[in-house]
Design an enzyme around this catalytic site. Structure first.
Site, mmCIF file in Angstrom:
data_model
loop_
_atom_site.group_PDB
_atom_site.id
_atom_site.type_symbol
_atom_site.label_atom_id
_atom_site.label_comp_id
_atom_site.label_asym_id
_atom_site.label_seq_id
_atom_site.Cartn_x
_atom_site.Cartn_y
_atom_site.Cartn_z
ATOM 1 N N TYR A 37 0.682 -1.088 0.065
ATOM 2 C CA TYR A 37 0.009 -0.157 0.321
ATOM 3 C C TYR A 37 0.940 1.279 -0.055
ATOM 4 O O TYR A 37 0.754 2.170 -0.905
ATOM 5 C CB TYR A 37 -0.832 -0.156 0.978
ATOM 6 C CG TYR A 37 -1.378 1.375 1.456
ATOM 7 C CD1 TYR A 37 -2.448 1.942 0.610
ATOM 8 C CD2 TYR A 37 -1.274 1.902 2.827
ATOM 9 C CE1 TYR A 37 -2.931 3.194 1.006
ATOM 10 C CE2 TYR A 37 -1.886 3.211 2.879
ATOM 11 C CZ TYR A 37 -2.550 3.747 1.796
ATOM 12 O OH TYR A 37 -3.352 5.066 2.356
ATOM 13 N N LYS A 87 -15.153 0.412 7.727
ATOM 14 C CA LYS A 87 -13.702 0.104 7.496
ATOM 15 C C LYS A 87 -13.064 -1.045 7.999
ATOM 16 O O LYS A 87 -12.140 -1.538 7.846
ATOM 17 C CB LYS A 87 -12.855 1.051 7.512
ATOM 18 C CG LYS A 87 -13.044 2.570 6.888
ATOM 19 C CD LYS A 87 -12.132 3.674 7.152
ATOM 20 C CE LYS A 87 -10.543 3.159 6.583
ATOM 21 N NZ LYS A 87 -9.687 4.243 6.732
#
EC number: 5.1.3.20
Length: 326
Positions: free
Chosen positions: A145, A183
């Site tokens: 990421y 999330k």
């Protein structure tokens, strides 16, 4: 028209709501609402009460960009929040397509049409570094990421000398606030600690790690509404926005690291007293975890953003005034 990618997500939806508060309604929301095992709830709920002109699925939007469907559109700004932000995602091809290739497509469209382009980068580009100035020597991501975001930052760096319009990359630090309930594991510790405190009366945090004692790991916690304002500022959407184009990659954090204990104490001031329990450090986070972050905000200030940041205590109060049932 203002385009907000990732507009149903945590940060993107807060930007849409803040745009509405500023009187903006001509907004195109772009997102991907397909089910995902990483999510703990539907993202569309984040847009409840929001007003916007249109919605497009991310794949539909990318196809429309490639086919020239937006060539005649009057786009005032692109606020690009769309990305895969799961720090535990190991599919590099998926991550690079979402966070690098997609961003390149939007960047070149914005440059061609001289549209202000503000995009989400991340403090994950710094990895285990203890210095957080925006220079390559400090950039050592620990996961794909962070790597995918750094690759795009570096791509932009190579173009910046020739860029004439506004392009600003914002390296978000530890964001918290309303609308992050979907999330799952990637939600902020403010969200997780709150659930634990309300469900069990006990907040569980990691034992000492990375040279820090129990609960003394430190992060730069930044309120999501502050980030919404920064996006709007550089996007040319506020009365005090810069009159000349801004070209920069800057940190978007408060510049003050706070301990996890301080977070727990602030939450107890809102939700009532509780206990703190220290748990073993998870094995799957080994070599992926930032034990300390603190934004160097000199670059942000040099780019003429002078507004103060919300304190951790005030941000937590505002979060639960808006989301009392969380």
């Amino acid at each position: 028209m203002i385009i907000v990618t990732g507009g149903a997500g945590f940060i993107g939806s807060n930007i849409v709501h803040q745009l509405n508060r500023a009187g903006e309604r001509d907004i195109l929301v772009v997102d991907n609402l397909a089910p995902s095992p990483n999510l703990s709830g539907p993202k569309f709920l984040n847009l409840a009460g929001a007003e916007y002109a249109d919605y497009m699925d991310k794949k539909e939007f990318r196809a429309a960009l490639r086919s020239g469907d937006f060539e005649g559109a009057k786009v005032r700004a692109i606020l690009h929040q769309g990305a895969c932000s799961n720090t535990l995602e190991d599919d590099g091809r998926y991550m690079m397509d979402n966070n690098f290739t997609y961003s390149k497509e939007l960047l070149h469209f914005a440059l061609e049409h001289k549209i202000p382009f503000v995009y989400a980068s991340t403090a994950a580009v710094y990895g285990a570094s203890t210095e957080f100035k925006e220079v390559p020597a400090n950039e050592r991501p620990l996961n794909v990421y962070g790597y995918s975001k750094l690759v795009f930052d570096n791509y932009l760096r190579r173009l910046l000398p020739e860029v004439k319009s506004t392009v600003v990359g914002l390296r978000y630090f530890n964001v918290y606030g309303p609308r992050e309930q979907h999330k799952g594991r990637m939600a902020s510790v403010i969200h997780h600690f709150t659930r634990q405190l309300k469900d069990t009366g006990t907040i569980r945090m990691f034992e000492g790690s990375g040279g820090y004692d129990n609960g003394e790991q430190r992060r730069d916690f930044v309120f999501v509404k502050d980030l919404a304002r920064i996006n709007m500022f550089f996007g040319g959407l506020l009365p005090d926005s810069p009159r000349k184009p801004t070209r920069a990659i800057v940190n978007a954090g408060t510049g003050e690291a706070r301990t996890f204990k301080a977070v727990a104490e602030a939450l107890m001031q809102v939700h009532g007293p509780g206990k703190i329990e220290y748990i073993p450090f998870p094995g799957d986070l080994k070599n992926r975890y930032q034990h300390y972050t603190q934004a160097d905000v000199a670059g942000l200030r040099a780019a003429c953003y002078s507004a103060p940041f919300t304190t951790l205590e005030d941000g937590i109060k505002q979060t639960f005034a808006e989301e009392p049932a969380l």
